[in-house]
Design a protein around this motif. Structure first.
Motif, PDB file in Angstrom:
ATOM      1  N   GLU B 205     -64.379  35.020 -19.960  1.00  0.00           N
ATOM      2  CA  GLU B 205     -64.170  34.915 -18.518  1.00  0.00           C
ATOM      3  C   GLU B 205     -63.154  35.965 -18.053  1.00  0.00           C
ATOM      4  N   VAL B 206     -62.040  36.057 -18.763  1.00  0.00           N
ATOM      5  CA  VAL B 206     -61.003  37.029 -18.393  1.00  0.00           C
ATOM      6  C   VAL B 206     -61.551  38.450 -18.492  1.00  0.00           C
ATOM      7  N   SER B 207     -62.287  38.712 -19.573  1.00  0.00           N
ATOM      8  CA  SER B 207     -62.853  40.056 -19.754  1.00  0.00           C
ATOM      9  C   SER B 207     -63.760  40.430 -18.595  1.00  0.00           C
ATOM     10  N   ARG B 208     -64.555  39.465 -18.147  1.00  0.00           N
ATOM     11  CA  ARG B 208     -65.432  39.730 -16.999  1.00  0.00           C
ATOM     12  C   ARG B 208     -64.622  40.112 -15.764  1.00  0.00           C
ATOM     13  N   LEU B 209     -63.532  39.370 -15.545  1.00  0.00           N
ATOM     14  CA  LEU B 209     -62.703  39.656 -14.364  1.00  0.00           C
ATOM     15  C   LEU B 209     -62.049  41.026 -14.486  1.00  0.00           C
ATOM     16  N   LEU B 210     -61.887  41.497 -15.714  1.00  0.00           N
ATOM     17  CA  LEU B 210     -61.254  42.801 -15.921  1.00  0.00           C
ATOM     18  C   LEU B 210     -62.289  43.927 -16.000  1.00  0.00           C
ATOM     19  N   GLY B 211     -63.540  43.598 -15.722  1.00  0.00           N
ATOM     20  CA  GLY B 211     -64.547  44.646 -15.623  1.00  0.00           C
ATOM     21  C   GLY B 211     -65.433  44.838 -16.844  1.00  0.00           C
ATOM     22  N   ALA B 212     -65.531  43.797 -17.680  1.00  0.00           N
ATOM     23  CA  ALA B 212     -66.384  43.920 -18.862  1.00  0.00           C
ATOM     24  C   ALA B 212     -67.851  43.760 -18.475  1.00  0.00           C
ATOM     25  N   THR B 213     -68.702  44.603 -19.056  1.00  0.00           N
ATOM     26  CA  THR B 213     -70.139  44.482 -18.831  1.00  0.00           C
ATOM     27  C   THR B 213     -70.712  43.440 -19.795  1.00  0.00           C
TER      28      THR B 213
END
Ligand SMILES: Nc1ncnc2c1ncn2[C@@H]1O[C@H](COP(=O)(O)OP(=O)(O)O)[C@@H](O)[C@H]1O
Ligand SMILES: [Mg+2]
Lengths: 219, 298
Positions: B205-213
């Motif tokens: 979830e955090v990675s997604r918020l930080l721009g992870a594809t």
């Protein structure tokens, strides 16, 4: 930089969180987003970062209609936005350094360059000596500063902070507020949702007031 | 180094770290995958060894129809006519008793042949059947054996034919087994990765918020699945190699005893690579399916 045009947001449960929102925010400004709890501040920030999509209206970020972005395009938008959450969302299975490294790893930075940037970001928030410390061993103020370091390490042009000082004591809160001001000074556009208007009083260049999902006149 | 490579390397390192952070679980998974894969691998190898046995025999089976020694030409003509008009027979070749005698005399057995009081060889028909399935061959054999004045019908290379049929059956079974176990492997990895996605929910979830594809998020899981499969493949190769090494000597003794040109063949490097590659690919597939399933809507 950011423009809301007749924006509405209704959550699936039927609750209208935002209604008829219109404003624009200039590049390099520091804008306060005020309002009681439940007024719609978090929702508004989520619309900017494309975490939520507007039910109606247009949300423009750098001229791009982010509400209409395809799923695959959203990551590229987020890499240009630094996000600071009220609950920080730090990862407790890795040390401070690795937490700040995460956005750079996601963006695929070369290790040497990434290392340099993480050092600079930690230095900026005064946590360089805590680089190898696990987040759980940091104080509340340090955790929030760590979250800010993670938000700015990718050098975003836009920084969104959702009640970043809500859980901090007066001293820590002032320090965090000063940090946001410093980022604004070097050209970053900063939007801060807060109850504590007074804290940012000396730095704020603009205000948006929300009450029950609507913009308050005179703000 | 370009970004793509950097990210692949980072994802691989992360997968490796996740794998080694739970060594017992990873080892047990590798063992179960390895044991499962070793069965079809060993079966395949055994079949390859058995195939040597059937080689060298006539490829297409023939029937030799021997007339009684005292059968006259008229009886021979009758049988010949019946053979030629038989729908199950493609070709008939007649070898007369005098021809056989002549051939053997020319082959250097003149003295032996001449010392016999009379020609010991029967008139013979060599029959090429149309249908070479074992059932058809057997029924044709007994039918021809019932013709008047026919002494004996011999099914040439019947044994090799039976072996070939058995090998075919074995091959089908091995493939079936391999397919089933491959599905099992994919399911196992699917489940493992599903649990991992659950425990990494927050990080994802955090990675997604930080721009992870999606690709960035899925990648370490893919590598994890492939690595887990690879380890399972290694275990399978080790089991088969050790097993065949142990059996080889015993089988050699047995072959010697029965005077059979047969030996167990050990796994070749290429075959091991195939097992490793296949296991890795299946692991990757299981992980990819799992990530697609478990990250849907996130
Ligand atoms: N995911 C959600 N699903 C349904 N309702 C929500 C959701 N998030 C927020 N809300 C509702 O929307 C309104 C605005 O919430 P929020 O934007 O979080 O306000 P604030 O941040 O100003 O406290 C609240 O009434 C809240 O209950
Ligand atoms: Mg909020």
């Amino acid at each position: 930089m950011i423009r809301f045009q007749n924006v509405y947001k209704r959550y699936p449960q039927g609750l209208e969180a935002l209604a008829d929102i219109n404003f624009s925010i200039d590049q390099g400004s520091l804008t306060l987003l005020k309002g009681h709890s439940g007024a719609g501040k978090s929702t508004l920030l989520k619309l900017i970062a494309a975490v939520e999509k507007p039910t109606a209206g247009t949300v423009l970020v750098n001229g791009e209609n982010v509400g209409a972005l395809k799923r695959a395009a959203i990551p590229w938008l987020r890499r240009n936005i630094g996000l600071v959450f009220q609950d920080q969302k730090l990862l407790f299975d890795r040390n401070a350094f690795a937490n700040v490294m995460l956005p750079l790893a996601i963006a695929g930075f070369p290790p040497a360059e990434a290392d340099r940037r993480v050092h600079a970001a930690l230095d900026k928030v005064g946590l360089l000596d805590k680089a190898r410390v696990m987040p759980v061993a940091l104080s509340g103020g340090e955790q929030q500063r760590l979250a800010i370091a993670r938000a700015v390490v990718g050098r975003p042009s836009l920084l969104l902070a959702d009640e970043p000082t809500a859980h901090l004591d007066e001293g820590n809160a002032r320090e965090v507020a000063r940090l946001f001001h410093e980022f604004q000074q070097v050209g970053v556009t900063v939007v801060i949702a807060t109850h504590n208007e007074e804290l940012y009083m000396p730095y704020a260049t603009g205000r948006i007031s929300l009450a029950h999902g609507r913009m308050e006149a005179g703000a | 180094m370009n970004r793509w490579l950097i990210q692949q390397r980072a994802a691989f390192a992360l997968a490796l770290q996740r794998l080694t952070s739970t060594p017992v679980t990873s080892l047990l998974a590798a063992l179960s995958i390895g044991v499962a894969l070793s069965l079809p691998a060993a079966g395949q190898l055994l079949l390859a060894s058995l195939q040597q046995l059937g080689q060298g025999s006539a490829a297409t089976p023939q029937l030799s129809v021997f007339m009684a020694l005292d059968a006259d030409d008229k009886a021979g003509d009758k049988v010949a006519a019946q053979l030629k008009s038989h729908p199950g027979i493609a070709e008939v070749q007649f070898v007369s008793r005098t021809a056989t005698q002549k051939r053997l005399r020319e082959a250097g057995l003149a003295q032996v042949i001449d010392s016999l009081p009379k020609n010991p060889f029967p008139d013979t028909f060599i029959v090429n059947p149309r249908d070479t399935s074992p059932e058809a061959l057997e029924s044709l054999r007994s039918e021809l054996a019932g013709l008047p004045r026919v002494e004996h019908v011999q099914l040439d290379s019947a044994w090799a034919k039976r072996l070939a049929v058995l090998l075919n059956l074995g091959r089908t079974l091995v493939w079936l087994l391999a397919a089933l176990l491959a599905i099992g492997l994919v399911a196992l990895i699917f489940n493992t990765i599903g649990l991992q996605v659950l425990t990494k929910r927050e990080e994802i979830e955090v990675s997604r918020l930080l721009g992870a594809t999606d690709t960035y998020i899925g990648r370490p899981f893919y590598y994890f699945g492939a690595l887990q499969g690879f380890l399972g493949g290694l275990v399978a190769c080790a089991i088969v190699y050790a097993g065949f090494a142990l059996l080889q000597e015993r089988v050699a003794e047995l072959a010697e005893l029965y005077r059979m040109g047969f030996s167990l063949r050990q796994m070749r490097a290429g075959e091991m690579l195939a097992v490793l590659g296949l296991a890795s690919a299946l692991g990757w597939l299981g992980a990819a399916l799992s990530v697609r399933q478990h990250l849907r809507g996130h």
